[in-house]
Design an enzyme around this catalytic site. Structure first.
Site, mmCIF file in Angstrom:
data_model
loop_
_atom_site.group_PDB
_atom_site.id
_atom_site.type_symbol
_atom_site.label_atom_id
_atom_site.label_comp_id
_atom_site.label_asym_id
_atom_site.label_seq_id
_atom_site.Cartn_x
_atom_site.Cartn_y
_atom_site.Cartn_z
ATOM 1 C CB CYS A 11 -9.886 32.215 -27.731
ATOM 2 S SG CYS A 11 -8.231 31.609 -27.898
ATOM 3 N NE ARG B 185 -14.399 34.871 -30.746
ATOM 4 C CZ ARG B 185 -14.288 36.200 -30.541
ATOM 5 N NH1 ARG B 185 -15.216 37.001 -31.033
ATOM 6 N NH2 ARG B 185 -13.284 36.716 -29.878
ATOM 7 C CD1 TRP C 204 -7.238 30.142 -34.710
ATOM 8 C CD2 TRP C 204 -6.158 31.937 -33.992
ATOM 9 N NE1 TRP C 204 -6.514 30.635 -35.759
ATOM 10 C CE2 TRP C 204 -5.833 31.734 -35.359
ATOM 11 C CE3 TRP C 204 -5.590 33.025 -33.338
ATOM 12 C CZ2 TRP C 204 -4.970 32.560 -36.062
ATOM 13 C CZ3 TRP C 204 -4.732 33.854 -34.045
ATOM 14 C CH2 TRP C 204 -4.435 33.612 -35.377
ATOM 15 C CG ASN D 120 -10.080 35.801 -26.965
ATOM 16 O OD1 ASN D 120 -9.033 35.492 -27.554
ATOM 17 N ND2 ASN D 120 -10.967 36.636 -27.475
ATOM 18 N N GLY D 121 -6.902 35.757 -25.371
ATOM 19 C CA GLY D 121 -5.890 36.822 -25.304
ATOM 20 C C GLY D 121 -4.517 36.200 -25.119
ATOM 21 C CD GLU E 28 -10.108 42.526 -50.167
ATOM 22 O OE1 GLU E 28 -9.043 42.809 -49.571
ATOM 23 O OE2 GLU E 28 -10.936 41.722 -49.709
ATOM 24 C CE LYS F 10 -12.007 38.413 -48.949
ATOM 25 N NZ LYS F 10 -11.170 39.394 -48.438
ATOM 26 C CD GLU G 184 -9.144 36.050 -46.764
ATOM 27 O OE1 GLU G 184 -8.929 35.937 -45.548
ATOM 28 O OE2 GLU G 184 -9.652 37.056 -47.262
ATOM 29 C CG HIS H 298 10.194 47.601 -63.108
ATOM 30 N ND1 HIS H 298 11.195 48.245 -63.820
ATOM 31 C CD2 HIS H 298 9.053 48.296 -63.363
ATOM 32 C CE1 HIS H 298 10.688 49.301 -64.448
ATOM 33 N NE2 HIS H 298 9.394 49.355 -64.195
ATOM 34 C CE LYS I 194 -15.418 38.390 -40.222
ATOM 35 N NZ LYS I 194 -15.142 38.722 -41.643
HETATM 36 C C1 AGP Z 1 -9.872 39.473 -44.815
HETATM 37 O O1 AGP Z 1 -10.636 38.638 -45.651
HETATM 38 C C2 AGP Z 1 -9.389 38.789 -43.563
HETATM 39 N N1 AGP Z 1 -10.414 38.173 -42.838
HETATM 40 C C3 AGP Z 1 -8.496 39.693 -42.736
HETATM 41 O O2 AGP Z 1 -7.489 40.227 -43.565
HETATM 42 C C4 AGP Z 1 -9.208 40.863 -42.017
HETATM 43 O O3 AGP Z 1 -9.600 41.817 -42.957
HETATM 44 C C5 AGP Z 1 -8.197 41.497 -41.043
HETATM 45 O O4 AGP Z 1 -7.839 40.525 -40.087
HETATM 46 C C6 AGP Z 1 -8.746 42.722 -40.328
HETATM 47 O O5 AGP Z 1 -9.873 42.365 -39.562
HETATM 48 P P1 AGP Z 1 -10.798 43.555 -38.978
HETATM 49 O O6 AGP Z 1 -11.370 44.276 -40.162
HETATM 50 O O7 AGP Z 1 -11.826 42.882 -38.124
HETATM 51 O O8 AGP Z 1 -9.890 44.457 -38.174
#
Ligand code: AGP
Length: 608
Positions: free
Chosen positions: A2, A27, A74, A100-101, A481, A485, A488, A504, A603
């Site tokens: 949020c 966000r 959100w 927000n929370g 990683e 990417k 997501e 395995h 984000k």
């Molecule tokens: C990665 O592409 C994502 N956006 C997500 O995994 C992100 O890395 C994770 O939520 C951690 O966020 P932060 O680094 O702000 O703590």
């Protein structure tokens, strides 16, 4: 997560709220709304969907006033809907709240309000409880009513509150969710994050947990948990609003991938002096470093993946064990930390709830805590004992790219720095690595100059249902990683496997329909990785090899190869991920996905 924004001043508030919310879109959200006090009426306009929906509603009836609050939601409690959107009100409609929370005890509070006080609720949200409590506790003093409310709630919040009876002030407060106050001339702002108000002011107050703020047109009062006035220095924001814009790229993600050479320079700037690592933020003594018997590296998502690379670096250079943990797991498994532990918390936003909670757990157990973050003044930077900033510039796209690679650089620097202090860093190895780190910007530029070739690869992968990434050691960590990417932002199912692990079980899933990305950069595992690739090609899978420039050998085994410029092997992970970032970006583009704001994701995940 949020986003909240608020304004009080002489300008027309609605357009300011909307521009602030626009800057908070990154966000991640699913609904939005504003509340404005105009003459003797408090108007609330809110809707599910994107800001364009809210804009359309505002065209039908635009409230005009000089004080208001806005919100992008959100969803956590209560599905995305008009009625669940913020701002929320109580019975009298004389108050409006944005939040927000998560209010963890909202159900018992709601029951008390309904049964004992006769309140009637409209939404499924936890937030609505705040509005009813403020209304219940209001006896002519909004700050007091907010304080009494916050004394009742458990959980996390950054809130903005306005009241029809006190149209000359905004009240805001935070606990575990970010909040800033923007300082203008005859006007002031509140927001979750700096970009929301950067068009209007560069001077901000960073609000701390437990503080309540009273904001009028020409005064800001910060009160601590005991209602004492707090003297807070003004934080001057140096980066421009444009830096948070797309700068000519189609998406923030591509902009941020292409900013990596520049970001590398900023992360390295001033930190390699006369062949030594210099971290001004740290002042550890040899005794302190020798005292640590174990290191924990704790983070979420991409930040966690960066910690997997940090582990072998710290173990190799410091000769002590390192445990890398997912933050949401760490805090519930009773980790063994004490004064002999260094706990490193990595977070681009510095606001990730799970990582912050893990940090607090580590502090409570006496560990030395060190944050690696990209956001100056973020909560993690204010709660850790030490902080190393990435200096990568704002990362707006939900998919983390330049933050990841600069997190890696920060961990190379940190592990060498600690080994320097401890006296366990071999001079020759240090020199080789530091030289390679300083070559990174140019080498990264070379990859980016050929970025379009990843569009072709992405086109070929467009219809794939499953993609596997395989590698060994550092190559496996990069595979992890790379797979995150791809999935997501392109929504293609992708998984990373240690190359030796495929046989395995997972090999059963590999068919001629399954593209496999084989990362074969690490010299010491190269032959083994290629033999694993043969297991895959024997099942007719299409294999793309990621190799060091000049490697022709790999072409005897894979269907095609992509290359990174040659660099000191131990530093190659930092370059290796860039082709995978580009591949994921173009895969998302050709599949028509929302690249910068992928579905369901945010984000900064400021809820647990
Ligand atoms: C990665 O592409 C994502 N956006 C997500 O995994 C992100 O890395 C994770 O939520 C951690 O966020 P932060 O680094 O702000 O703590």
């Amino acid at each position: 997560m949020c986003g909240i924004v608020g304004y009080i001043g002489t300008q027309d508030v609605t357009s300011i709220l909307m521009s602030g919310l626009k800057r908070l879109e990154y966000r991640g959200y699913d609904s939005a709304g504003v509340a404005v006090i105009e003459k003797n009426e408090l108007s609330v306009i809110k809707t599910v969907g994107k800001l364009t929906n809210l804009g359309n509603k505002l065209k039908e009836r635009t409230p005009h006033g000089h004080i208001g609050i806005g919100h992008t939601r959100w969803a956590t409690h209560g599905r995305p809907s008009d009625v669940n959107s913020h701002p929320h009100q109580g019975i009298s409609k004389e108050f409006a709240v944005v939040h927000n929370g998560i209010i963890e005890n909202y159900l018992e509070l709601k029951e008390w309000l309904v049964k004992e006080k006769g309140h009637k609720f409209h939404s499924e949200t936890d937030t609505e409880v705040i509005a009813h409590l403020v209304e219940e506790f209001y006896e002519g003093d909004l700050i007091e009513a907010v304080r009494k409310t916050l004394a009742k709630v458990c959980g996390s919040y950054a809130i903005g509150v306005i009241a029809l009876k006190e149209p000359d002030k905004l009240v805001a407060a935070r606990k575990d969710s970010p909040l800033i106050v923007g300082l203008g001339k005859d006007e002031n702002f509140i927001a979750s994050d700096i970009p929301a108000i950067l068009n209007y002011t560069r001077d901000v107050y960073l609000i701390e947990d437990g503080e309540v703020v009273e904001v009028t047109r020409n005064r800001v009062k910060i009160l601590d948990a005991d209602n004492n006035l707090v003297k807070r220095d003004i934080f001057r924001v140096e980066w421009d609003a444009e830096a948070a814009e797309k700068g000519g790229y189609e998406h923030f993600m591509l902009k941020e991938i292409c900013e990596q050479p520049e970001a590398f320079k900023k992360t390295l700037s001033g930190r390699i002096i006369d062949g030594k690592v210099k971290l001004n933020e740290l002042n550890f003594t040899k005794e302190q470093v020798e005292k640590w018997k174990k290191v924990f590296v704790v983070a979420c998502g991409t930040a966690y993946h960066s910690g997997l690379i940090g582990k072998p670096l710290i173990e190799d250079f410091l000769k002590i064990p390192v445990e890398v943990d997912i933050a949401s797991e760490f805090r519930y498994r009773e980790p063994l930390l004490n004064e002999d532990t260094l706990a490193v918390f990595i977070s681009q936003s510095g606001e990730t709830a799970d990582t912050l909670a893990a940090l607090r757990e580590a502090r409570a157990k006496g560990a030395t805590t060190l944050a690696i973050t990209n956001v100056v003044g973020s909560t993690i930077s204010r709660e850790a004992d030490y902080t190393i900033y990435l200096w990568a510039g704002p990362e707006i796209a939900v998919a983390s790219t330049k933050a990841y690679t600069t997190m890696l650089i920060a961990q190379y620097l940190l592990s060498i720095y600690l080994a320097q202090v401890k006296g366990t860093m071999p001079e020759e190895k240090e020199a080789k690595i530091l030289k390679a780190l300083q070559e990174l910007p140019c080498k990264a530029e070379e990859i980016l100059e050929q970025k379009e070739k990843y569009l072709r690869l992405a086109e070929n992968m467009k219809e794939a249902e499953h993609v596997f990434f395989i590698g060994r050691g550092y190559d496996y960590n990069i595979a992890q990683e790379g797979s995150l990417k791809l999935k997501e932002i392109s929504y293609i199912h992708a998984e990373a496997y240690a190359a030796g692990e495929l046989k395995h079980g997972t090999l059963a899933l590999v068919t001629e329909e399954t593209p496999v990305i084989a990362i074969a950069l690490q010299e010491k595992t190269y032959e083994k990785t290629l033999s694993n690739v043969k297991e895959v090609t024997a099942r007719d899978a299409y294999v793309i090899g990621l190799a060091n420039e000049g490697d022709q050998e790999i072409l005897k085994t894979v269907n095609e190869a992509i290359y990174i410029p040659k660099i000191e092997n131990i530093v190659s992970p930092i370059l290796a991920v860039i082709p995978l970032q580009l591949l994921s970006y173009y895969a998302a583009c050709v599949r028509g996905c929302n690249v910068d704001q992928p579905r369901n994701l945010a984000k900064s995940v400021t809820v647990e």
